[in-house]
Enzyme design. Structure first.
Site, PDB file in Angstrom:
ATOM      1  N   HIS A   1       2.295   8.113   5.370  1.00  0.00           N
ATOM      2  CA  HIS A   1       1.145   9.853   5.670  1.00  0.00           C
ATOM      3  C   HIS A   1       1.638  10.263   6.801  1.00  0.00           C
ATOM      4  O   HIS A   1       1.589  11.884   7.256  1.00  0.00           O
ATOM      5  CB  HIS A   1      -0.246   8.901   6.395  1.00  0.00           C
ATOM      6  CG  HIS A   1      -1.157   8.035   5.181  1.00  0.00           C
ATOM      7  ND1 HIS A   1      -1.289   9.397   4.407  1.00  0.00           N
ATOM      8  CD2 HIS A   1      -1.498   7.481   4.817  1.00  0.00           C
ATOM      9  CE1 HIS A   1      -2.651   8.835   3.782  1.00  0.00           C
ATOM     10  NE2 HIS A   1      -2.854   7.641   3.707  1.00  0.00           N
TER      11      HIS A   1
ATOM     12  N   TYR B   1      -9.480  -9.960   8.278  1.00  0.00           N
ATOM     13  CA  TYR B   1      -8.608  -8.520   8.337  1.00  0.00           C
ATOM     14  C   TYR B   1      -7.841  -8.418   9.789  1.00  0.00           C
ATOM     15  O   TYR B   1      -9.305  -7.919  10.696  1.00  0.00           O
ATOM     16  CB  TYR B   1      -9.098  -7.520   8.124  1.00  0.00           C
ATOM     17  CG  TYR B   1      -7.899  -5.895   7.856  1.00  0.00           C
ATOM     18  CD1 TYR B   1      -5.902  -6.297   7.215  1.00  0.00           C
ATOM     19  CD2 TYR B   1      -7.587  -5.149   9.052  1.00  0.00           C
ATOM     20  CE1 TYR B   1      -5.727  -5.161   6.901  1.00  0.00           C
ATOM     21  CE2 TYR B   1      -7.025  -4.377   8.589  1.00  0.00           C
ATOM     22  CZ  TYR B   1      -5.721  -4.432   7.127  1.00  0.00           C
ATOM     23  OH  TYR B   1      -4.529  -2.708   7.769  1.00  0.00           O
TER      24      TYR B   1
ATOM     25  N   ASP C   1       0.691  -0.845  -0.136  1.00  0.00           N
ATOM     26  CA  ASP C   1       0.004  -0.362  -0.004  1.00  0.00           C
ATOM     27  C   ASP C   1       1.142   1.263  -0.120  1.00  0.00           C
ATOM     28  O   ASP C   1       2.010   1.739   0.798  1.00  0.00           O
ATOM     29  CB  ASP C   1      -0.703  -0.284   1.511  1.00  0.00           C
ATOM     30  CG  ASP C   1      -1.667   1.257   0.975  1.00  0.00           C
ATOM     31  OD1 ASP C   1      -1.892   2.548   0.439  1.00  0.00           O
ATOM     32  OD2 ASP C   1      -3.347   0.413   2.016  1.00  0.00           O
TER      33      ASP C   1
ATOM     34  N   ASP D   1      -1.980   0.382  -5.158  1.00  0.00           N
ATOM     35  CA  ASP D   1      -3.084   1.145  -5.251  1.00  0.00           C
ATOM     36  C   ASP D   1      -2.337   2.432  -6.088  1.00  0.00           C
ATOM     37  O   ASP D   1      -3.516   3.101  -6.548  1.00  0.00           O
ATOM     38  CB  ASP D   1      -3.780   1.119  -4.124  1.00  0.00           C
ATOM     39  CG  ASP D   1      -2.802   1.717  -2.641  1.00  0.00           C
ATOM     40  OD1 ASP D   1      -2.338   1.406  -2.471  1.00  0.00           O
ATOM     41  OD2 ASP D   1      -4.150   1.336  -1.582  1.00  0.00           O
ATOM     42  N   HIS D   2      -1.835   3.339  -5.333  1.00  0.00           N
ATOM     43  CA  HIS D   2      -1.412   4.322  -5.457  1.00  0.00           C
ATOM     44  C   HIS D   2       0.214   5.418  -4.866  1.00  0.00           C
ATOM     45  O   HIS D   2       0.796   4.134  -4.039  1.00  0.00           O
ATOM     46  CB  HIS D   2      -2.772   5.786  -4.710  1.00  0.00           C
ATOM     47  CG  HIS D   2      -2.532   5.095  -2.808  1.00  0.00           C
ATOM     48  ND1 HIS D   2      -1.765   5.522  -2.498  1.00  0.00           N
ATOM     49  CD2 HIS D   2      -3.416   4.609  -2.134  1.00  0.00           C
ATOM     50  CE1 HIS D   2      -2.018   5.153  -0.801  1.00  0.00           C
ATOM     51  NE2 HIS D   2      -2.987   4.774  -0.769  1.00  0.00           N
TER      52      HIS D   2
ATOM     53  N   ASP E   1       2.709   3.241   2.995  1.00  0.00           N
ATOM     54  CA  ASP E   1       1.668   4.243   3.010  1.00  0.00           C
ATOM     55  C   ASP E   1       1.295   4.722   4.647  1.00  0.00           C
ATOM     56  O   ASP E   1       1.201   5.750   4.335  1.00  0.00           O
ATOM     57  CB  ASP E   1       0.352   3.348   2.687  1.00  0.00           C
ATOM     58  CG  ASP E   1      -0.984   4.345   3.438  1.00  0.00           C
ATOM     59  OD1 ASP E   1      -0.941   5.392   1.510  1.00  0.00           O
ATOM     60  OD2 ASP E   1      -1.450   4.403   4.294  1.00  0.00           O
TER      61      ASP E   1
ATOM     62  N   THR F   1      -7.449   3.564  -1.365  1.00  0.00           N
ATOM     63  CA  THR F   1      -6.688   2.469  -1.010  1.00  0.00           C
ATOM     64  C   THR F   1      -7.966   1.967  -1.730  1.00  0.00           C
ATOM     65  O   THR F   1      -7.845   0.305  -2.422  1.00  0.00           O
ATOM     66  CB  THR F   1      -6.579   1.965   0.376  1.00  0.00           C
ATOM     67  OG1 THR F   1      -5.218   2.749   0.521  1.00  0.00           O
ATOM     68  CG2 THR F   1      -6.294   0.991   0.673  1.00  0.00           C
TER      69      THR F   1
ATOM     70  N   HIS G   1      -3.113  11.060  -0.659  1.00  0.00           N
ATOM     71  CA  HIS G   1      -2.986  10.762  -1.623  1.00  0.00           C
ATOM     72  C   HIS G   1      -4.524  10.591  -2.292  1.00  0.00           C
ATOM     73  O   HIS G   1      -5.104  11.371  -0.924  1.00  0.00           O
ATOM     74  CB  HIS G   1      -3.119   9.600  -2.103  1.00  0.00           C
ATOM     75  CG  HIS G   1      -2.788   8.432  -0.891  1.00  0.00           C
ATOM     76  ND1 HIS G   1      -4.186   7.960  -0.730  1.00  0.00           N
ATOM     77  CD2 HIS G   1      -2.840   7.673   0.100  1.00  0.00           C
ATOM     78  CE1 HIS G   1      -4.460   7.209  -0.114  1.00  0.00           C
ATOM     79  NE2 HIS G   1      -3.402   6.984   1.089  1.00  0.00           N
TER      80      HIS G   1
END
Length: 452
Positions: free
Chosen positions: A193, A154, A36, A237-238, A189, A72, A336
């Site tokens: 952040h 998860y 991620d 994803d980004h 990710d 995401t 993002h």
């Protein structure tokens, strides 16, 4: 006897022509791994020996253009469906459905949010195979009343090694092994952040750990004798943009909170007006020079982000590096969700395995193109999608392809050759002696004179 030999030879040739290894009749296997928030240029800015080794023996796509919004959940669902967000229905990490009057959050496991599309793990199973997923967004949801053959609910405390160990176990079971696996990992990710992508000191440590995880996956596949037979795609994803507490747009400075509901924010905000939509639009339109405001029907077509009831009447899009809130400050330094044309939002893709070329690099593809490529590798028929298989054919070992740049080069070369030949012919014609005028009337030695 001759007839049997002939039949065997024909079957062998058919196998070769189909691009399959005649010494391995097993079902093709594929692992899809997402890190991620892995921004594409992390590959050039930070040392990653394991990932570089992986790509050296496989293929690399320098930038993958993801779908808008560059968040995401929308992009992970696009990777496994080949659909834009407006088509698969997961339009944001937080959503409001105007038809059902219900709200979606990332921990929501109700299937109604996901049923507008069919992910590849279900398509694979419907065609006689088994799938396994380790924390991939949506994989622990009973989509169309079906879950993956094997999956993990998860839980962010489950380590990367544990996730990989589950996958390798599922891939190597003697009787009911899976042939498709999807793995999700939260980094880089979370740290992107926290620190922002420009914090070299902190991000170098984070990406070192990510690279170690790649090395662990490679090691475990080799231990399980899967390295030479399993196809592996590593992507994201980004990307991530650098932000600042000095670049915050507070909506309540422009409009009273009683006029709207903020469905999703930062840096793309979904607005559900409580009062007149046009009035709310007019108040927000001049709110801040670094924020664009769109009526739903005016959202740019290139985003493929207007034809779904979960997309709200107003969409606010911040410029790169700016964040949108109602009134509060934000502590994170990276974010993002921005315009998917921005390079900072793009992830990368790397792949290795018998289906892929060796040491091959490509400039870019779209992330919706990954789905039809995976279906081809698995030998299954995919669902209708927005991807284009021809965009990824150059990555595949058994596919003939020619890139646009190569095609242009061939055309230019052909024109140059034809032009050169034409010039040579013209020059040769000019150098050839021309016949003298009236030469046909000249007397030969044996001609009789007209007058005696």
């Amino acid at each position: 006897m001759f007839g049997r030999v002939f039949i065997v030879a024909v079957l062998y040739c058919i196998t070769i022509c189909k691009g399959e290894d005649p010494t391995n009749s097993s079902t093709p296997k594929l692992i899809l791994l997402s890190f991620d928030g892995f921004r594409a240029d992390y590959l050039t800015r930070f040392p990653m020996p394991n990932l570089q080794e992986f790509m050296k023996e496989g293929v690399e796509v320098e930038e993958v253009k993801n779908v808008f919004i560059t968040k995401t959940f929308p992009n992970h669902y696009s990777l496994v469906t080949g659909l834009y967000a407006e088509s698969h229905g997961i339009v944001a990490n937080r959503m409001y459905d105007a038809d059902t009057k219900q709200v979606f959050h990332m921990n929501d496991s109700h299937s109604k949010w996901w049923d507008e599309a069919t992910p590849i793990w279900l398509t694979n199973q419907k065609q006689g195979h088994r799938s396994g997923c380790a924390m991939w967004p949506g994989s622990d949801v009973s989509i169309h009343n079906t879950t993956p053959s094997d999956f993990l609910y998860y839980n962010h405390t489950v380590s990367f090694a544990q996730r990989v160990n589950h996958i390798t176990t599922w891939l190597t079971r003697p009787n009911d092994s899976i042939n498709f696996a999807a793995i999700y990992w939260e980094e880089p990710d979370a740290s992107g952040h926290r620190y922002g992508p420009d914090d070299y000191g902190n991000m170098s440590g984070v990406l070192k750990e990510v690279d170690k995880n790649v090395g662990y996956l490679m090691s475990e596949l080799k231990k399980a004798n899967l390295w030479d037979t399993v196809n592996v795609i590593i992507t994201s994803d980004h990307g991530m943009a650098q932000c600042s507490n000095d670049r915050i747009i507070k909506l309540n400075d422009c409009i009273g909170p009683g006029n709207y509901t903020l469905v999703d924010d930062n840096p793309v905000a979904s607005i559900l007006p409580i009062s007149d939509t046009k009035n709310v639009y007019d108040l927000l339109r001049n709110c801040h020079p670094h924020m664009k405001v769109y009526m739903k029907e005016e959202i740019p077509d290139r985003w493929h982000y207007k034809h779904n009831s979960r997309i709200q009447p107003l969409l606010l899009v911040a410029d790169e590096g700016w964040m949108i809130t109602q009134n509060e400050s934000i502590s994170m330094l990276g974010d993002h969700g921005y315009d998917n044309d921005l390079h900072s939002m793009h992830p990368f893709l790397a792949a290795h395995g018998p289906a892929f070329r060796k040491s091959y690099k490509m400039r870019t593809i779209n992330n919706v193109d990954v789905y039809p490529m995976m279906c081809l590798i698995l030998g299954i028929t995919g669902q209708p999608n927005n991807g284009t298989l021809s965009n990824t054919k150059c990555l595949l070992a058994n596919q003939w392809c020619i890139q646009v740049s190569e095609a242009i080069g061939i055309v230019i070369g052909a024109i140059m050759v034809l032009t050169t030949l034409t010039c040579i012919i013209i020059m040769l014609k000019k150098k050839m002696p021309s016949a003298r005028p009236f030469s046909r009337l000249q007397f030969q030695d044996d001609d009789d004179p007209l007058i005696g």
